[in-house]
Scaffold this motif. Structure first.
Motif, mmCIF file in Angstrom:
data_model
loop_
_atom_site.group_PDB
_atom_site.id
_atom_site.type_symbol
_atom_site.label_atom_id
_atom_site.label_comp_id
_atom_site.label_asym_id
_atom_site.label_seq_id
_atom_site.Cartn_x
_atom_site.Cartn_y
_atom_site.Cartn_z
ATOM 1 N N SER A 1 -6.631 8.788 -31.511
ATOM 2 C CA SER A 1 -8.006 9.211 -31.760
ATOM 3 C C SER A 1 -8.136 10.702 -31.524
ATOM 4 O O SER A 1 -7.423 11.283 -30.707
ATOM 5 N N TYR A 2 -9.033 11.312 -32.286
ATOM 6 C CA TYR A 2 -9.389 12.717 -32.109
ATOM 7 C C TYR A 2 -10.756 12.773 -31.435
ATOM 8 O O TYR A 2 -11.686 12.080 -31.853
ATOM 9 N N MET A 3 -10.902 13.630 -30.417
ATOM 10 C CA MET A 3 -12.159 13.753 -29.701
ATOM 11 C C MET A 3 -12.695 15.182 -29.783
ATOM 12 O O MET A 3 -11.959 16.139 -29.520
ATOM 13 N N LYS A 4 -13.974 15.302 -30.132
ATOM 14 C CA LYS A 4 -14.619 16.613 -30.241
ATOM 15 C C LYS A 4 -15.285 17.041 -28.939
ATOM 16 O O LYS A 4 -15.653 18.208 -28.792
ATOM 17 N N GLU A 5 -15.460 16.096 -28.021
ATOM 18 C CA GLU A 5 -16.201 16.367 -26.789
ATOM 19 C C GLU A 5 -15.378 15.964 -25.567
ATOM 20 O O GLU A 5 -14.363 15.264 -25.682
ATOM 21 N N ALA A 6 -15.851 16.375 -24.387
ATOM 22 C CA ALA A 6 -15.252 15.903 -23.137
ATOM 23 C C ALA A 6 -15.493 14.403 -23.010
ATOM 24 O O ALA A 6 -16.314 13.818 -23.721
ATOM 25 N N PHE A 7 -14.772 13.761 -22.110
ATOM 26 C CA PHE A 7 -14.887 12.315 -21.958
ATOM 27 C C PHE A 7 -16.311 11.888 -21.628
ATOM 28 O O PHE A 7 -17.008 12.522 -20.828
ATOM 29 N N ALA A 8 -16.750 10.782 -22.220
ATOM 30 C CA ALA A 8 -18.043 10.184 -21.932
ATOM 31 C C ALA A 8 -17.863 9.097 -20.865
ATOM 32 O O ALA A 8 -16.758 8.588 -20.634
ATOM 33 N N GLU A 9 -18.962 8.726 -20.231
ATOM 34 C CA GLU A 9 -18.923 7.752 -19.138
ATOM 35 C C GLU A 9 -18.293 6.425 -19.571
ATOM 36 O O GLU A 9 -17.428 5.882 -18.888
ATOM 37 N N ALA A 10 -18.704 5.918 -20.720
ATOM 38 C CA ALA A 10 -18.181 4.627 -21.178
ATOM 39 C C ALA A 10 -16.680 4.694 -21.449
ATOM 40 O O ALA A 10 -15.951 3.729 -21.191
ATOM 41 N N GLU A 11 -16.211 5.812 -21.969
ATOM 42 C CA GLU A 11 -14.782 5.976 -22.232
ATOM 43 C C GLU A 11 -13.996 5.977 -20.927
ATOM 44 O O GLU A 11 -12.932 5.340 -20.824
ATOM 45 N N MET A 12 -14.497 6.660 -19.923
ATOM 46 C CA MET A 12 -13.802 6.724 -18.646
ATOM 47 C C MET A 12 -13.799 5.373 -17.942
ATOM 48 O O MET A 12 -12.820 5.009 -17.287
ATOM 49 N N GLU A 13 -14.869 4.623 -18.087
ATOM 50 C CA GLU A 13 -14.916 3.274 -17.517
ATOM 51 C C GLU A 13 -13.819 2.405 -18.129
ATOM 52 O O GLU A 13 -13.121 1.669 -17.424
ATOM 53 N N ALA A 14 -13.672 2.479 -19.440
ATOM 54 C CA ALA A 14 -12.653 1.669 -20.111
ATOM 55 C C ALA A 14 -11.248 2.134 -19.741
ATOM 56 O O ALA A 14 -10.340 1.307 -19.543
ATOM 57 N N LEU A 15 -11.045 3.437 -19.637
ATOM 58 C CA LEU A 15 -9.737 3.948 -19.230
ATOM 59 C C LEU A 15 -9.359 3.422 -17.852
ATOM 60 O O LEU A 15 -8.220 2.979 -17.633
ATOM 61 N N PHE A 16 -10.290 3.453 -16.932
ATOM 62 C CA PHE A 16 -10.005 2.970 -15.577
ATOM 63 C C PHE A 16 -9.742 1.456 -15.587
ATOM 64 O O PHE A 16 -8.805 0.973 -14.927
ATOM 65 N N LYS A 17 -10.527 0.728 -16.344
ATOM 66 C CA LYS A 17 -10.371 -0.728 -16.394
ATOM 67 C C LYS A 17 -8.974 -1.124 -16.870
ATOM 68 O O LYS A 17 -8.322 -1.982 -16.253
ATOM 69 N N TYR A 18 -8.499 -0.517 -17.930
ATOM 70 C CA TYR A 18 -7.228 -0.961 -18.513
ATOM 71 C C TYR A 18 -6.006 -0.295 -17.898
ATOM 72 O O TYR A 18 -4.905 -0.863 -17.955
ATOM 73 N N LEU A 19 -6.173 0.881 -17.322
ATOM 74 C CA LEU A 19 -5.039 1.532 -16.677
ATOM 75 C C LEU A 19 -4.870 1.125 -15.223
ATOM 76 O O LEU A 19 -3.765 1.201 -14.676
ATOM 77 N N VAL A 20 -5.942 0.666 -14.588
ATOM 78 C CA VAL A 20 -5.900 0.357 -13.159
ATOM 79 C C VAL A 20 -6.134 -1.127 -12.867
ATOM 80 O O VAL A 20 -5.397 -1.746 -12.096
#
Length: 531
Positions: free
Chosen positions: A353-372
């Protein structure tokens, strides 16, 4: 001289039917034969034989297609152009044969001209597929995409059942040339060589830094993890507008917790190809280290290869001042050799994926859920990660490091000219019994990251389906058949082609159909393909 036909009864066949991703070919989908071509004439003859015999051709240079587009070909033949390794300079034309692999191209072009193609760092990726997909690497923020420097291509096309050989450029075939500048491999013919404008001069020096941040400090501190992500993404967002940072390239490796450490690989050179101004590097490390503690690199970092060098344990002084602890100064070519890794030949699944902005809250929640929180104690995921590459710079803006190319006017098939990060979702394993487990984990992970701000579980760019999107879709160099349908097959206004080509998609489909009227070049995600 003619091509070599390797058929199923040949001792070489079992090895050569496969590429980098050991998932392919699936049982029963093996090609009838592999045509190994030593010259352009061989390739022309091999393609003509395939067309005349009604056999579907798929094309291989380095063999790194992430999906099974090349190896899965039960009704056809694989045309292997890995021997087409011309590399020459004539006046103002730099020629690179489609069979060159990245490392060979870097070494030999440097010897000939002192230049540094702004291509990928994985040494064994073939030029044939890498460049036609757009091409980018550790110098792309400084010099732009590989296709931004492209002047012409030598191409084999088919019309009326006959193979034609031609030199394609903006002056004689502007539409077809545009497709070849980022439209993806195998769409309209076989590219046998690439012709470039004089390529940028290699940096005199680069600073290389590899850091590890233990997962233990984030596992029970989600807010700190989010702050860590924001430190990185905010820096990259701001850096896109600061030309002094364009020589900074990072590989931020958000590993699964079972790997033990998050990785950060940084290559830096200043705008003059030296280390007279190291402030961007210092500022990045200060931003990251203000949030999290690092430890000396001592273990394997997924996606990097073995520990590349012994770390300096004290600040190293250069013209620009004291470099961050652990930094090593290299000649550019040796730095490229150090970070140059494709990883082991394993089974794998990939998304982007290409991102134009800094991480959003929902994206960080999902990253933590699946990586941790998902499979936290399962070492099978120790090679699974989201690699966040820095992006932008000369890719998005006119800059002194490129050749006068204006991204706002473009002229290539790469529409992603506003992103500041490029994400690679990766998972690797060796046992085919684990296929479903790894593929489903990555699929669920990806869909959840994009659930709130994307569309149909994907980073859909600005469109009817997702106006004002914070994303710019996906990279065709990392194809993913899940994107054909997204999370929900048949979702209204969903078009997989817009993910990879944005508003250029219908134009590129028309170009493909014009130059491949008989539909010779087809695969699951060819331009115009339907789910």
């Amino acid at each position: 001289m003619s091509y070599i036909s390797i058929e199923k009864n040949d001792s070489r066949y079992e090895t050569l039917k496969k590429g980098f991703n050991q998932r392919w070919p699936v049982d029963g989908a093996e090609a009838q034969a592999i045509y190994v071509c030593r010259t352009v004439e061989d390739a022309q003859q091999a393609l003509q034989q395939a067309v005349s015999s009604g056999l579907r051709p798929t094309i291989r240079s380095g063999g790194h297609c992430y999906e099974g587009f090349v190896s899965n070909n039960p009704d056809g033949v694989i045309i292997d152009v890995g021997f087409l390794t011309e590399l020459s300079v004539d006046d103002t034309v730099y020629r690179i044969g489609a069979g060159n692999q990245n490392w060979d191209g870097y070494v030999n072009m440097f010897k000939l001209t002192g230049s540094a193609p702004p291509g990928g760092s994985c040494y064994s990726v073939g030029s044939g597929g890498h460049i036609v997909g757009g091409g980018y690497g550790l110098l792309s923020r400084l010099h732009g995409l590989t296709v931004d420097w492209l002047k012409a291509v030598e191409l084999l096309t088919v019309s009326g059942g006959q193979v034609q050989r031609q030199l394609v450029s903006a002056s004689n075939e502007p539409e077809l040339f545009k497709l070849c500048r980022g439209g993806g491999g195998g769409n309209a013919g076989i590219i046998t060589s690439y012709h470039f404008e004089p390529l940028p001069e290699a940096p005199a020096q680069v600073a290389l830094l590899v850091k590890q941040y233990p997962w233990s400090q984030f596992a029970k501190d989600k807010p700190r993890f989010k702050k860590f992500l924001m430190a990185y993404s905010n820096f990259m967002k701001q850096a896109d507008l600061d030309p002094e940072t364009y020589g900074l390239f990072t590989l931020f490796k958000l590993t699964h917790i079972s790997a033990g450490n998050i990785g950060l690989v940084v290559q830096y050179t200043d705008s003059n190809g030296k280390l007279d101004n190291i402030q961007p590097l210092v500022d990045l490390i200060k931003a990251m280290d203000s949030v999290a503690k690092s430890v000396p690199v001592s273990t394997y970092i997924p996606g990097t290869g073995p520990n590349p060098f012994t770390q300096q344990r004290h600040p190293l002084r250069v013209a620009g001042g004291d470099l961050p602890v652990g930094t090593v100064v290299y000649d550019w070519l040796y730095a490229t050799q150090t970070v140059n890794g494709s990883g082991n030949n394993q089974r794998g699944k990939y998304k982007s994926s290409y991102m134009k902005e800094a991480f959003a809250e929902a994206e960080m929640e999902a990253l933590f859920k699946y990586l941790v929180e998902t499979y936290p104690d399962d070492s099978d995921f120790s090679q699974s990660l989201v690699q966040v590459d820095s992006y932008g710079g000369a890719i998005n803006h006119i800059a002194k490091g490129n050749n006068g190319f204006d991204p706002s006017k473009n002229g290539t098939a790469v529409f992603q000219r506003n992103s500041v990060m490029k994400l690679q979702y990766q998972t690797y394993w060796t046992d085919r019994a684990q296929d479903d487990k790894h593929v489903q984990w990555l699929r669920d992970f990806y869909y959840e990251v994009h659930q709130e701000h994307g569309y149909n579980g994907t980073p859909c760019p600005e469109s009817v389906a997702n106006p004002n999107s914070r994303y710019e879709g996906c990279y065709i160099g990392y194809p993913d058949i899940d994107m054909l349908t997204g999370k929900v097959p048949g979702a209204a206004n969903y078009n997989w082609g817009e993910l990879y080509y944005g508003k250029l998609y219908e134009q590129l489909v028309a170009i493909k159909n014009k130059y491949d009227p008989d539909g010779i070049f087809k695969f699951s995600m060819a331009l115009g393909a339907t789910p």
